[in-house]
Write a protein that holds these residues in place. Structure first.
Motif, PDB file in Angstrom:
ATOM      1  N   LEU A 278       0.827  -1.204   0.000  1.00  0.00           N
ATOM      2  CA  LEU A 278       0.000   0.000   0.000  1.00  0.00           C
ATOM      3  C   LEU A 278       0.865   1.259   0.000  1.00  0.00           C
ATOM      4  N   LYS A 279       1.924   1.256   0.795  1.00  0.00           N
ATOM      5  CA  LYS A 279       2.835   2.408   0.820  1.00  0.00           C
ATOM      6  C   LYS A 279       3.482   2.619  -0.542  1.00  0.00           C
ATOM      7  N   ARG A 280       3.911   1.524  -1.149  1.00  0.00           N
ATOM      8  CA  ARG A 280       4.548   1.609  -2.466  1.00  0.00           C
ATOM      9  C   ARG A 280       3.559   2.128  -3.511  1.00  0.00           C
ATOM     10  N   ALA A 281       2.346   1.604  -3.484  1.00  0.00           N
ATOM     11  CA  ALA A 281       1.328   2.041  -4.446  1.00  0.00           C
ATOM     12  C   ALA A 281       0.964   3.506  -4.218  1.00  0.00           C
ATOM     13  N   PHE A 282       0.900   3.917  -2.958  1.00  0.00           N
ATOM     14  CA  PHE A 282       0.611   5.311  -2.661  1.00  0.00           C
ATOM     15  C   PHE A 282       1.717   6.213  -3.200  1.00  0.00           C
ATOM     16  N   GLY A 283       2.958   5.817  -2.968  1.00  0.00           N
ATOM     17  CA  GLY A 283       4.087   6.606  -3.474  1.00  0.00           C
ATOM     18  C   GLY A 283       4.068   6.729  -4.983  1.00  0.00           C
ATOM     19  N   ARG A 284       3.832   5.623  -5.653  1.00  0.00           N
ATOM     20  CA  ARG A 284       3.760   5.655  -7.116  1.00  0.00           C
ATOM     21  C   ARG A 284       2.619   6.538  -7.596  1.00  0.00           C
ATOM     22  N   ASP A 285       1.492   6.442  -6.928  1.00  0.00           N
ATOM     23  CA  ASP A 285       0.342   7.258  -7.308  1.00  0.00           C
ATOM     24  C   ASP A 285       0.656   8.741  -7.132  1.00  0.00           C
ATOM     25  N   GLN A 286       1.297   9.080  -6.027  1.00  0.00           N
ATOM     26  CA  GLN A 286       1.645  10.477  -5.787  1.00  0.00           C
ATOM     27  C   GLN A 286       2.645  10.992  -6.813  1.00  0.00           C
ATOM     28  N   VAL A 287       3.631  10.169  -7.153  1.00  0.00           N
ATOM     29  CA  VAL A 287       4.634  10.578  -8.134  1.00  0.00           C
ATOM     30  C   VAL A 287       3.998  10.781  -9.500  1.00  0.00           C
ATOM     31  N   THR A 288       3.159   9.854  -9.917  1.00  0.00           N
ATOM     32  CA  THR A 288       2.537  10.006 -11.239  1.00  0.00           C
ATOM     33  C   THR A 288       1.584  11.195 -11.263  1.00  0.00           C
ATOM     34  N   GLN A 289       0.894  11.439 -10.166  1.00  0.00           N
ATOM     35  CA  GLN A 289       0.023  12.622 -10.100  1.00  0.00           C
ATOM     36  C   GLN A 289       0.866  13.891 -10.256  1.00  0.00           C
ATOM     37  N   THR A 290       1.983  13.946  -9.541  1.00  0.00           N
ATOM     38  CA  THR A 290       2.854  15.122  -9.610  1.00  0.00           C
ATOM     39  C   THR A 290       3.428  15.298 -11.002  1.00  0.00           C
ATOM     40  N   LEU A 291       3.910  14.212 -11.593  1.00  0.00           N
ATOM     41  CA  LEU A 291       4.448  14.293 -12.957  1.00  0.00           C
ATOM     42  C   LEU A 291       3.385  14.756 -13.946  1.00  0.00           C
ATOM     43  N   HIS A 292       2.209  14.211 -13.808  1.00  0.00           N
ATOM     44  CA  HIS A 292       1.108  14.594 -14.691  1.00  0.00           C
ATOM     45  C   HIS A 292       0.798  16.083 -14.533  1.00  0.00           C
ATOM     46  N   ASP A 293       0.667  16.530 -13.290  1.00  0.00           N
ATOM     47  CA  ASP A 293       0.349  17.934 -13.036  1.00  0.00           C
ATOM     48  C   ASP A 293       1.454  18.851 -13.563  1.00  0.00           C
ATOM     49  N   GLN A 294       2.712  18.449 -13.368  1.00  0.00           N
ATOM     50  CA  GLN A 294       3.827  19.252 -13.870  1.00  0.00           C
ATOM     51  C   GLN A 294       3.806  19.326 -15.397  1.00  0.00           C
ATOM     52  N   THR A 295       3.500  18.225 -16.033  1.00  0.00           N
ATOM     53  CA  THR A 295       3.441  18.197 -17.495  1.00  0.00           C
ATOM     54  C   THR A 295       2.315  19.089 -18.005  1.00  0.00           C
ATOM     55  N   VAL A 296       1.172  19.016 -17.369  1.00  0.00           N
ATOM     56  CA  VAL A 296       0.045  19.857 -17.772  1.00  0.00           C
ATOM     57  C   VAL A 296       0.409  21.330 -17.598  1.00  0.00           C
ATOM     58  N   GLN A 297       1.013  21.674 -16.477  1.00  0.00           N
ATOM     59  CA  GLN A 297       1.405  23.069 -16.242  1.00  0.00           C
ATOM     60  C   GLN A 297       2.459  23.519 -17.249  1.00  0.00           C
ATOM     61  N   SER A 298       3.393  22.651 -17.564  1.00  0.00           N
ATOM     62  CA  SER A 298       4.427  22.980 -18.550  1.00  0.00           C
ATOM     63  C   SER A 298       3.811  23.216 -19.927  1.00  0.00           C
ATOM     64  N   GLN A 299       2.868  22.366 -20.293  1.00  0.00           N
ATOM     65  CA  GLN A 299       2.197  22.541 -21.583  1.00  0.00           C
ATOM     66  C   GLN A 299       1.393  23.837 -21.610  1.00  0.00           C
ATOM     67  N   LYS A 300       0.763  24.186 -20.508  1.00  0.00           N
ATOM     68  CA  LYS A 300       0.014  25.438 -20.441  1.00  0.00           C
ATOM     69  C   LYS A 300       0.955  26.638 -20.581  1.00  0.00           C
ATOM     70  N   ARG A 301       2.100  26.570 -19.910  1.00  0.00           N
ATOM     71  CA  ARG A 301       3.067  27.665 -20.008  1.00  0.00           C
ATOM     72  C   ARG A 301       3.603  27.788 -21.431  1.00  0.00           C
TER      73      ARG A 301
END
Length: 131
Positions: A98-121
């Protein structure tokens, strides 16, 4: 396939894995609770029976018929304790998953959000440059 589409898929996959791990942990917690409740009921039942046998003139109790019942309670408690130990071991390994899955989920969420923000910029810069 663009990076955003890849991250969308990765985000969905990590979210599914995280929710599956959460569901597994919830099931283990439910099983643990049920086993602990069964143990408590057996202990209470045995203590009530012991009190009743001290206060009763029941011929079956005097003859020792309750001995088999006490043996059954002890055997059942041993079985439940063994099951509980297995559930606790599974729960420990599930917690790691569960900890590992949570970490992966958080990382992918962050990467996704960063990519979206980068594309918007980038899009905003293009629009500013063109105007």
């Amino acid at each position: 396939m663009t990076r955003k589409h890849q991250l969308d898929g990765l985000k969905q996959l990590s979210g599914l894995q995280f929710r599956a791990a959460q569901a597994e942990m919830a099931e283990l917690l439910r099983r643990e609770s049920a086993l602990r409740q069964n143990l408590e009921q057996l202990i209470q039942s045995k203590s009530r029976q012991a009190q009743a046998s001290r206060q009763s003139d029941d011929a079956a109790l005097i003859a020792g018929a309750d001995i088999r019942w006490h043996q059954w309670v002890d055997q059942r408690r041993a079985t439940i304790n063994a099951e509980l130990a297995q559930v606790l071991a599974l729960k420990a390994s599930c917690r790691v998953k569960l900890k590992r899955a949570f970490g992966r989920d958080q990382v992918t969420q962050t990467l996704h959000d960063q990519t979206v923000q980068s594309q918007k910029r980038t899009l905003q810069r293009k629009q500013d440059y063109e105007s």
